[in-house]
Design a protein around this motif. Structure first.
Motif, PDB file in Angstrom:
ATOM      1  N   TYR A 151      -7.598   8.463  -2.463  1.00  0.00           N
ATOM      2  CA  TYR A 151      -6.857   7.176  -3.164  1.00  0.00           C
ATOM      3  C   TYR A 151      -6.248   8.220  -4.127  1.00  0.00           C
ATOM      4  O   TYR A 151      -5.069   7.726  -4.456  1.00  0.00           O
ATOM      5  N   GLU A 154      -1.543   7.825  -3.460  1.00  0.00           N
ATOM      6  CA  GLU A 154      -1.846   6.148  -4.578  1.00  0.00           C
ATOM      7  C   GLU A 154      -1.595   6.771  -6.149  1.00  0.00           C
ATOM      8  O   GLU A 154      -0.129   5.954  -6.635  1.00  0.00           O
ATOM      9  N   ASP A 157       1.921   8.011  -6.556  1.00  0.00           N
ATOM     10  CA  ASP A 157       3.047   7.252  -6.499  1.00  0.00           C
ATOM     11  C   ASP A 157       3.549   6.643  -7.625  1.00  0.00           C
ATOM     12  O   ASP A 157       4.066   6.688  -8.085  1.00  0.00           O
ATOM     13  N   ARG A 158       1.765   6.700  -8.741  1.00  0.00           N
ATOM     14  CA  ARG A 158       1.825   5.900  -9.540  1.00  0.00           C
ATOM     15  C   ARG A 158       2.049   7.331 -10.792  1.00  0.00           C
ATOM     16  O   ARG A 158       2.204   6.378 -11.414  1.00  0.00           O
ATOM     17  N   TYR A 236      -7.254  -4.779  -5.755  1.00  0.00           N
ATOM     18  CA  TYR A 236      -8.400  -4.224  -5.137  1.00  0.00           C
ATOM     19  C   TYR A 236      -9.317  -5.297  -4.961  1.00  0.00           C
ATOM     20  O   TYR A 236     -10.606  -4.826  -4.784  1.00  0.00           O
TER      21      TYR A 236
END
Length: 287
Positions: A151, A154, A157-158, A236
């Motif tokens: 995870y 991600e 990136d966030r 999700y």
């Protein structure tokens, strides 16, 4: 000694098999699996692999027959009714097969006021076992730390952890250390005098604290900007798991996923690996 492990091809089940195999001879291990072909690598090591269908009590009885210890790992179903139904079959089978000691996987989200979709099942487990004449131990897991590793890209990136937890905290344990505790209890009758252990690291993390750990191990700035429970469930929902995951974090936001104990230390004689150490080791291993 005959040790039976069900759900042996799942994420936790495979790790339990590996840990038990470090403690007893492979010929003492019997695996009950839905698809035996997926356990061929265990069969090659000398373990007995038998087909098991949680919906068919007779198949469970044949796998558990005369087991000194049986380890039950539930199937990956998303509703409590399905899991309670299979658990009833396991209980009945354990009684018919005269299992010496039954070890059952639990989860810390088992409180009566927890909105988690599976809390009814996890709350049912200790109450149902208490009504039997079986010798048993429940091992309640905290959240698995392992999914944080895949995870992490991600979250980088966030630039943020997005769990809808507010000011509440989360408690973790790694799959490997949970499995080690299962195996240790299985081969240590002296530990059976306690009917429940809760497997956690020795601290929990608020979301800003978790973000800081993830920043430290990744070398990238990660903050905390929660989405709503509805948004999280929609984001999700692969495999229709969105509502279940959102309901789990709804309980977490009430402080119901923050449990911390020293039970792992009682079982293993040492503290659980810290979250920063676990993440750093996993990232180094994958580099």
């Amino acid at each position: 000694m005959k040790i039976v492990i069900t759900g042996a091809t799942g994420h936790l089940g495979q790790q339990i098999v590996n840990q038990v195999a470090q403690r007893v001879n492979a010929t003492e291990i019997t695996l009950g699996v839905h698809t035996p072909a997926k356990a061929a690598h265990f069969s090659d090591q000398g373990m007995r692999v038998l087909p098991l269908d949680y919906r068919d009590q007779a198949s469970i009885v044949s796998v558990l027959q005369a087991a000194d210890v049986a380890i039950y790992v539930p199937s990956k179903s998303h509703d409590s009714f399905s899991r309670v139904t299979e658990f009833e079959n396991v209980i009945g089978a354990a009684e018919k097969a005269t299992v010496g000691h039954l070890i059952v996987m639990g989860f810390i989200a088992d409180q009566a006021n927890n909105p988690f979709d599976l809390s009814a099942f996890y709350g049912y487990v200790p109450r149902r076992l208490a009504a039997t004449d079986l010798s048993y131990t429940i091992l309640r897991n905290a959240l698995y730390a392992d999914p944080l590793v895949p995870y992490l890209p991600e979250l980088i990136d966030r630039h943020n952890v997005i769990y809808p937890l507010g000011d509440a905290s989360l408690s973790f344990i790694s799959l490997e250390e949970s499995a080690a505790a299962f195996a240790q209890v299985a081969v240590t009758p002296a530990l059976w005098t306690q009917t429940m252990y809760t497997l956690t690291q020795e601290r929990s993390y608020t979301m800003p604290a978790l973000a800081q750990v993830l920043s430290d191990v990744s070398g990238q700035p990660i903050g905390y900007a929660p989405v709503t429970l509805k948004q999280f469930g929609e984001m999700y929902n692969e495999g229709n798991e969105g509502h279940m995951l959102a309901s789990m974090y709804a309980g977490g936001a009430q402080g119901l996923l923050a449990t911390v104990t020293d039970d792992f230390r009682k079982v293993m004689g040492r503290p659980a690996q810290t979250l920063p150490d676990f993440l750093a080791a996993e990232l180094a291993r994958q580099a």
